[in-house]
Design an enzyme around this catalytic site. Structure first.
Site: not given
Ligand code: GLC
Length: 609
Positions: A253, A295
């Protein structure tokens, strides 16, 4: 098939050198950690390690189909998911991405992305053993478990943060804490905001500590300081523990944010890549069946770096964010040129660079198009963005979409969009108006955008609920921890009552799910979908019609997608002979041209007769 010691001999040196380059200390503690965690791996996982080492592209088999979901929204608990494995099997799922399931504060936890304990699951979902049992049962059924690992930050209720608040300097060093505004103000000069309207600024004042803390996301999410080796080692250790419980894919993430440096945007810094490379090596040594999915919600030009190089690979997979954005962009504007140039770009990447492609996920749609390409096409980037979010909010004249804005920033006019695939595609409006013709059109759009996702190289991912056309859920506005975050519009309990209707081909749910099932079947069975197929975009002579050509084993498949709301004509130079649509049997001669209905898609197979 290799042993731990052989893998360590082959990769340990690079790992230790990277560790030393980053932290200036020797990496023997890191190697001990790997050895210890590898020693704790159970027989079934060692067997899986062996199988996947022998077949390193196991995750790119054309039959792979991912689904993403929240544990509680889908089935209440891990045991609930175990009871629903039959449903996942029926849908063809082979890769289950569970949204964050670790312990979080009860309210205000950013949908689980504020973790208060990396070692324990959220008790509302069950126990750590239940999670392990779920992973085992999924593995028995050929489904790999993907865990969302929130590595950039913890909740301010995590033990480290609690100890930091109590004044323990060792724990304050796990985060980035400053006694006054001097350094924070310096950072603010160059660091953009992630949530400009819901969480402005990048620092939060902590009265207990009397210090400012770096918080890229929400104030309760404290950014970890990866320049401290204790942070890296602790996080890696937890990841290895979850891998030992059966997690085989980690979604990293917000990985671009993990390294900060004054005078920069604090995104995508070279040290981020060192850390991702170290994670890759660590897993290759200690748990080689595990793969990493980054991500990376960044400008298209930043993405490729996260795959690393062929000598030093980083992520196995990336989230296909820009593809998603370009698909929605094409749908509203009925104009596929930006989508085409984006896909051309990803097809130019080396074959090892593969994306998880999707139409919707748990997050918003951030309108990040390729600005250079927009300008080349004479599109004004800001006006285009405004068009897109107004369209999907349903305020643009003639729009069929029902969505909401997310993080509208009046100073830059930036905003993103939220809503389920079905509501954004017009199904909500059509049902409200009780108009069967509009329902037809909405189903056509939903099927079309999924057809694009299934035709691309990589892994298609379905956002749980989209396979039955689930609509927006407006209840979130009544919940204090959620009401200011419109992403909850598309994060609602799975509608099992509607899922039951999916077996009836006459229902809306049946129509959507059978269209998706047919796409999956085509992908799973046709040799043109082999991962080593040659894939290229193909000009159609019509900017509303997008096409991909796939070739493998001497066979050609032409995938055609019309984003237009009226009948269009397209023609494919250099194609000879007849082609037959695998879904409808319709036969066409691409070289001579043919017409496509509004939102029609075809997977055209070269006709051998
Ligand atoms: C990522 C997640 C999102 C979250 C962010 C902070 O972008 O996909 O949903 O708010 O991280 O953890």
């Amino acid at each position: 098939m290799s042993t731990f010691q052989e893998r360590l001999a082959a990769k340990g040196r690079e790992l230790q050198e990277l560790y030393r380059s980053l932290y200036g200390i020797d990496g023997s503690g890191l190697i001990e950690l790997l050895e210890r965690k590898h020693g704790e791996r159970k027989a079934e996982l060692l067997e899986l390690d062996r199988r996947r080492e022998a077949d390193p592209s196991w995750y790119l088999k054309p039959g792979m189909l991912a689904m993403t979901m929240y544990t509680d929204l889908f089935a209440g608990s891990f045991k609930g998911i175990i009871d629903r494995i039959g449903y996942l099997k029926k849908r063809g799922v082979t890769y289950l991405h569970l949204m964050p399931f670790l312990a979080t504060p009860d309210n205000d936890n950013d949908g689980g992305f504020a973790v208060s304990d990396y070692s324990a699951v959220n008790p509302a979902f069950g126990t750590n053993d239940d999670l392990e049992e779920l992973a085992d049962r999924l593995r028995d059924e050929g489904i790999s478990l993907c865990m969302d690992f929130v590595m950039n930050h913890t909740s301010d209720e995590h033990e480290w943060a609690v100890r930091a608040k109590e004044g323990d300097v060792k724990f304050q060093r796990m985060y980035m804490c400053y006694p006054d505004r001097t350094i924070p103000d310096e950072y603010e000069k160059t660091v953009p905001e992630v949530f400009p309207s819901t969480a402005p600024g990048n620092f939060t004042w902590c009265p207990e500590m009397g210090k400012w803390v770096f918080t890229s996301f929400y104030p309760k999410q404290w950014d970890l300081d990866y320049s401290n080796p204790d942070v890296f080692l602790a996080v890696l250790s937890y990841m290895l523990d979850w891998a030992n419980r059966g997690v085989s894919i980690f979604r990293l993430d917000a990985v671009p944010y993990i390294w900060k440096k004054l005078g920069t945007t604090c995104r995508n810094l070279p040290e981020v890549h060192v850390i991702v490379r170290m994670l890759r090596l660590a897993f290759e040594i200690a748990a080689p069946s595990v793969i990493l999915k980054g991500e990376v919600v960044m400008a298209p030009k930043e993405l490729a770096a996260y795959f690393g190089s062929s000598d030093a690979p980083e992520c196995h997979l990336l989230y296909g964010v820009s593809t998603m954005v370009n698909i929605w962009g094409a749908l509203s504007s009925q104009e596929a040129r930006l989508l085409e140039s984006w896909v051309e770009r990803i097809l130019m990447l080396p074959r090892t660079c593969r994306f998880v492609n999707y139409v919707r996920c748990h997050d918003d749609i951030g309108w990040g198009f390729d600005e250079d390409r927009e300008k080349e096409l004479g599109i004004d980037p800001l006006r285009h963005k405004i068009f897109q979010y107004s369209f999907y909010e349903g305020t643009f004249p003639g729009s069929y979409a029902r969505g909401q804005l997310y993080n509208y920033d009046p100073s830059t006019l930036d905003a993103r969009s939220c809503g389920t695939a079905a509501s954004l595609s017009g199904l909500e409006e059509a049902i409200q108006r009780n108009d069967t013709a509009l329902v037809e059109r909405a189903i056509g759009r939903i099927a079309l955008i999924h057809a694009v996702v299934f035709a691309l190289p990589g892994i298609p991912l379905i956002n749980s609920g989209d396979e039955i056309g689930q609509l927006n859920d407006y209840e979130y506005i009544f919940s204090p921890g959620k009401k200011d975050d419109s992403r909850y519009l598309h994060r609602s309990p799975f509608r099992w009552d509607l899922a039951e209707l999916a077996d009836d081909p006459e229902t809306i749910q049946g129509r959507i799910s059978s269209a998706i099932e047919a796409l999956h079947r085509a992908r799973e069975t046709m040799p043109e979908f082999d991962d080593d197929a040659e894939v290229s975009t193909w000009h159609t002579g019509n900017s509303s019609v997008f096409a991909l050509r796939r070739q493998s084993g001497g066979r050609t498949l032409l995938c055609v997608f019309s984003f237009s709301d009226k009948e269009e004509y397209c023609r494919f130079d250099y194609f000879t002979g007849y082609y037959r649509d695998v879904f409808t049997g319709r036969t066409v001669e691409p070289g001579r041209g043919f017409s496509v209905r509004s939102h029609e898609y075809l997977y055209l197979e070269e006709s051998r007769e």
